[in-house]
Each structure stands twice: as C-alpha cells, then as structure tokens.
Design a protein around this motif. Structure first.
Motif, PDB file in Angstrom:
ATOM      1  N   GLN A  46      20.410  34.955  -6.737  1.00 22.22           N
ATOM      2  CA  GLN A  46      20.454  34.240  -5.464  1.00 22.22           C
ATOM      3  C   GLN A  46      19.181  34.438  -4.648  1.00 22.22           C
ATOM      4  O   GLN A  46      18.935  33.707  -3.698  1.00 22.22           O
ATOM      5  CB  GLN A  46      21.657  34.721  -4.644  1.00 22.22           C
ATOM      6  N   THR A  63      17.988  34.156  -0.981  1.00 22.23           N
ATOM      7  CA  THR A  63      18.625  35.053  -0.015  1.00 22.23           C
ATOM      8  C   THR A  63      17.869  36.353   0.205  1.00 22.23           C
ATOM      9  O   THR A  63      18.271  37.158   1.043  1.00 22.23           O
ATOM     10  CB  THR A  63      20.070  35.392  -0.452  1.00 22.23           C
ATOM     11  N   ALA A  64      16.798  36.580  -0.527  1.00 22.40           N
ATOM     12  CA  ALA A  64      16.015  37.817  -0.368  1.00 22.40           C
ATOM     13  C   ALA A  64      15.186  37.711   0.913  1.00 22.40           C
ATOM     14  O   ALA A  64      14.269  36.901   0.993  1.00 22.40           O
ATOM     15  CB  ALA A  64      15.103  38.028  -1.568  1.00 22.40           C
ATOM     16  N   CYS A  91      19.593  49.976  -8.934  1.00 22.56           N
ATOM     17  CA  CYS A  91      20.556  48.913  -8.642  1.00 22.56           C
ATOM     18  C   CYS A  91      21.366  49.328  -7.420  1.00 22.56           C
ATOM     19  O   CYS A  91      22.035  50.361  -7.433  1.00 22.56           O
ATOM     20  CB  CYS A  91      21.467  48.661  -9.833  1.00 22.56           C
ATOM     21  N   MET A  97      26.788  41.504  -3.217  1.00 23.21           N
ATOM     22  CA  MET A  97      25.497  41.312  -3.867  1.00 23.21           C
ATOM     23  C   MET A  97      25.066  42.580  -4.591  1.00 23.21           C
ATOM     24  O   MET A  97      25.363  43.682  -4.155  1.00 23.21           O
ATOM     25  CB  MET A  97      24.451  40.960  -2.800  1.00 23.21           C
ATOM     26  N   ASN A  98      24.366  42.404  -5.703  1.00 22.37           N
ATOM     27  CA  ASN A  98      23.677  43.494  -6.387  1.00 22.37           C
ATOM     28  C   ASN A  98      22.187  43.251  -6.234  1.00 22.37           C
ATOM     29  O   ASN A  98      21.720  42.129  -6.432  1.00 22.37           O
ATOM     30  CB  ASN A  98      24.023  43.540  -7.878  1.00 22.37           C
ATOM     31  N   ILE A  99      21.442  44.295  -5.882  1.00 26.22           N
ATOM     32  CA  ILE A  99      19.997  44.191  -5.758  1.00 26.22           C
ATOM     33  C   ILE A  99      19.386  45.055  -6.844  1.00 26.22           C
ATOM     34  O   ILE A  99      19.574  46.261  -6.863  1.00 26.22           O
ATOM     35  CB  ILE A  99      19.508  44.642  -4.372  1.00 26.22           C
ATOM     36  N   ALA A 110      12.389  42.803  -6.659  1.00 23.14           N
ATOM     37  CA  ALA A 110      13.827  42.934  -6.422  1.00 23.14           C
ATOM     38  C   ALA A 110      14.498  41.593  -6.697  1.00 23.14           C
ATOM     39  O   ALA A 110      14.023  40.556  -6.236  1.00 23.14           O
ATOM     40  CB  ALA A 110      14.097  43.372  -4.988  1.00 23.14           C
ATOM     41  N   TYR A 112      18.147  39.650  -6.242  1.00 26.18           N
ATOM     42  CA  TYR A 112      19.443  39.654  -5.573  1.00 26.18           C
ATOM     43  C   TYR A 112      20.389  38.819  -6.409  1.00 26.18           C
ATOM     44  O   TYR A 112      20.194  37.615  -6.567  1.00 26.18           O
ATOM     45  CB  TYR A 112      19.326  39.055  -4.175  1.00 26.18           C
ATOM     46  N   LYS A 113      21.412  39.478  -6.996  1.00 24.73           N
ATOM     47  CA  LYS A 113      22.316  38.798  -7.913  1.00 24.73           C
ATOM     48  C   LYS A 113      23.763  38.886  -7.434  1.00 24.73           C
ATOM     49  O   LYS A 113      24.161  39.862  -6.811  1.00 24.73           O
ATOM     50  CB  LYS A 113      22.242  39.426  -9.311  1.00 24.73           C
TER      51      LYS A 113
END
Length: 116
Positions: A46, A63-64, A91, A97-99, A110, A112-113
């Motif tokens: 994302q 979104t970062a 992580c 969200m996972n960064i 980085a 953003y998932k």
C-alpha cells in the motif's frame, strides 16, 4: 534500491522479478521513483518509502508518509546495533499494516503492506 528490496528477504523471487529493472539505472531521482512505483505494484503493498542514512526522505508513494522517513531510518539504525556484522530486516506489525524495513549504509527502504 532494487538490490535492497531483493535482499530484504520479505519478498519472494517471483515478486522481485516484477520490479522494473530500468529503475536502478539513470539519475538517482528517477531510479528511486521507479523502484518505489514498481514496489507499489506488488501484491498487498500500500506504500513504499526510501530514506537516506540521516533520515531524509528520498521518495514516498501510497500510504507511506514522507514525514515517517526519519523514524524509519532511526529504527533501522537501532536494529543494526543489535547485530552489527549482519544484514537484517525489521518488520513492524499492527492489525492494520505491516511495515517491512531494510537498510544498509546507503539507504533505508520501507514497504507498507496489508497483513496476510
């Protein structure tokens, strides 16, 4: 930056192969932008951010938030002090969200998932 995304261990080889190869060639700004755009097309991503070793934002997509670049670089720096002789990935997981963070001496990347 393409090498750093490949080396983070957070992405599969098939996913890495989808990143644009030409993004790592040419002027720095064009290369960073191309790699971040390529990362944005990966499944579940994302946002994507790149920062230098001082935390200056080199580029941010999706979104970062660019304002997070200093925090991302600082987190990567602190994590590197735990195991100074090793490459590492960090992580940060939340419900939303996972960064995924990977850094070396040149830059921090980085992704953003969305959590799986």
């Amino acid at each position: 930056l393409l090498y750093r995304l490949k080396g983070c261990g957070c992405l599969s080889k098939a996913t890495i192969d989808q990143l644009p190869r030409e993004a790592s060639v040419g002027r720095m700004e064009k290369g960073v932008d191309g790699v971040l755009e390529g990362a944005m097309s990966l499944p579940g991503v994302q946002g994507a951010l790149a920062a230098d070793d001082q935390g200056l934002c080199l580029g941010a997509k999706g979104t970062a938030p660019a304002a997070a670049s200093g925090y991302i670089a600082a987190l990567a720096h602190r994590a590197s002090q735990l195991e100074p002789e090793s490459r590492f990935s960090v992580c940060v997981e939340s419900e939303a969200m996972n960064i995924l963070i990977n850094a070396d001496s040149d830059a921090t990347v980085a992704l953003y998932k969305i959590p799986a």
